[in-house]
Design a protein around this motif. Structure first.
Motif, short mmCIF file in Angstrom:
data_model
loop_
_atom_site.label_atom_id
_atom_site.label_comp_id
_atom_site.label_asym_id
_atom_site.label_seq_id
_atom_site.Cartn_x
_atom_site.Cartn_y
_atom_site.Cartn_z
N PRO A 1 0.73 -1.38 -0.12
CA PRO A 1 -0.09 -0.19 -0.03
C PRO A 1 0.76 1.35 0.02
CG PRO A 1 -0.22 -1.00 2.16
CD PRO A 1 0.85 -1.78 1.16
N GLU A 2 0.35 2.44 -0.34
CA GLU A 2 0.90 3.76 -0.18
C GLU A 2 1.38 4.30 1.12
OE1 GLU A 2 1.47 5.84 -3.01
OE2 GLU A 2 1.02 3.96 -4.25
N ASN A 3 0.48 3.87 1.80
CA ASN A 3 0.60 4.25 3.29
C ASN A 3 1.99 3.78 3.86
OD1 ASN A 3 0.33 3.71 6.27
ND2 ASN A 3 -1.16 5.54 6.04
N LYS A 4 2.92 4.62 4.53
CA LYS A 4 4.01 4.12 4.93
C LYS A 4 4.25 3.17 6.03
CE LYS A 4 7.49 7.77 3.32
NZ LYS A 4 7.95 8.95 3.72
N ILE A 5 3.56 3.37 7.09
CA ILE A 5 3.33 2.47 7.99
C ILE A 5 2.55 1.18 7.59
CG2 ILE A 5 2.36 2.00 10.29
CD1 ILE A 5 2.23 4.97 10.85
N SER A 6 1.54 1.12 6.86
CA SER A 6 0.97 0.03 6.33
C SER A 6 2.04 -0.80 5.37
CB SER A 6 0.00 0.28 5.70
OG SER A 6 -1.19 0.82 6.12
N LYS A 7 2.82 -0.13 4.75
CA LYS A 7 3.58 -0.84 3.71
C LYS A 7 4.89 -1.61 4.47
CE LYS A 7 6.25 1.17 -0.27
NZ LYS A 7 6.42 2.50 -1.05
N THR B 1 -7.41 -2.95 -6.10
CA THR B 1 -6.46 -3.26 -4.98
C THR B 1 -7.26 -4.10 -4.02
OG1 THR B 1 -5.37 -1.20 -5.20
CG2 THR B 1 -5.25 -2.38 -2.98
N GLY C 1 -4.81 -3.59 0.56
CA GLY C 1 -3.58 -3.05 -0.40
C GLY C 1 -2.59 -3.78 -0.18
#
Ligand SMILES: C[S@@+](CC[C@H](N)C(=O)[O-])C[C@H]1O[C@@H](n2cnc3c(N)ncnc32)[C@H](O)[C@@H]1O
Length: 216
Positions: free
Chosen positions: A155-161, A200, A204
């Motif tokens: 995913p785009e979100n840094k923490i989720s990534k 998606t 994500g």
């Protein structure tokens, strides 16, 4: 003539055969996170009634069954007889068949299928094998036919990534790390698959890419 394999390719074949022979009885439990993706793959194909479908690296056949349920004629192929045994035992559909085959050398004539799919398999192999499989999928799918790839994503979100990358790396083979950092869409384009739609999935952690076979 038999093609020469690199050391990495040879190692991969040994690993896949061993790993899935052990995993086969438990695979459907391990694959629960992918279960919501199956119908989405069927829907995104928008396949006409009577379409012939190939599910490459079908494993225990879950994606093939999702097509069979909708009345399509589907063939699932896989390298692992153990995975296909599970698929065959579950198979209640006269319109779903399973065959052992290496996806780098598919036992089908050119242009045999209207739609080909490959789900959660490309991340699990060296780039050279990934490319050979995509070339074979393009060969056996008719020109302008549909090719759908479902696999991991970040995913785009840094923490989720960060969380998803490290979590999936815990249980996936070494190839996941290079796969997830690679550009799958560019690889598809390079192999004459023009991506025309995407979705998606799995919050994500997964994505579905729908392409058109642009081989002619
Ligand atoms: C993670 S499982 C995915 C199974 C299924 N597509 C799914 O979505 O649940 C990967 C599968 O790819 C198969 N596979 C790996 N390399 C292959 C090859 N060269 N030809 C055919 N199947 C292959 C394995 O045997 C295994 O069943």
């Amino acid at each position: 003539m038999e093609e020469k394999l690199t050391d990495e390719e040879r190692k991969y074949y040994v690993l896949v055969r061993k790993a899935f022979a052990i995993l086969a009885p438990y695979y459907d439990v391990v694959a629960i996170p992918f279960s919501g993706v199956r119908d989405k793959v069927v829907n995104i194909t928008n396949a006409k009634k009577g379409s012939k479908i190939l599910d490459v690296a079908t494993g225990t056949g879950q994606q093939a069954f999702a097509f069979a349920k909708k009345g399509y004629e589907v063939i699932g192929i896989d390298l692992s007889d153990a995975m296909l045994d599970v698929a065959r035992k579950k198979n209640k559909f006269g319109n779903a068949k399973f065959e052992v085959a290496d996806a780098t050398n598919l036992p089908f004539e050119d242009d045999s299928f209207d739609v080909s799919t490959i789900s959660f398999a490309l991340h699990d192999m060296p780039l050279t094998i990934r490319e050979k499989i995509l070339k074979e999928i393009v060969r056996v799918t008719r020109p302008q036919g549909t090719i759908v790839v479902a696999d991991y994503n970040l995913p785009e979100n840094k923490i989720s990534k960060f969380l998803i990358y490290h979590f999936v790396s815990l249980y996936e083979a070494e190839y996941y790390k290079t796969f997830i950092k690679s550009d799958l869409e560019t690889l598809l384009h390079k192999n004459r698959i023009k991506v025309i739609d995407k979705d998606t999935v799995m919050l994500g952690a997964g994505r579905i890419l729908k392409g058109i076979n642009n081989k002619l």
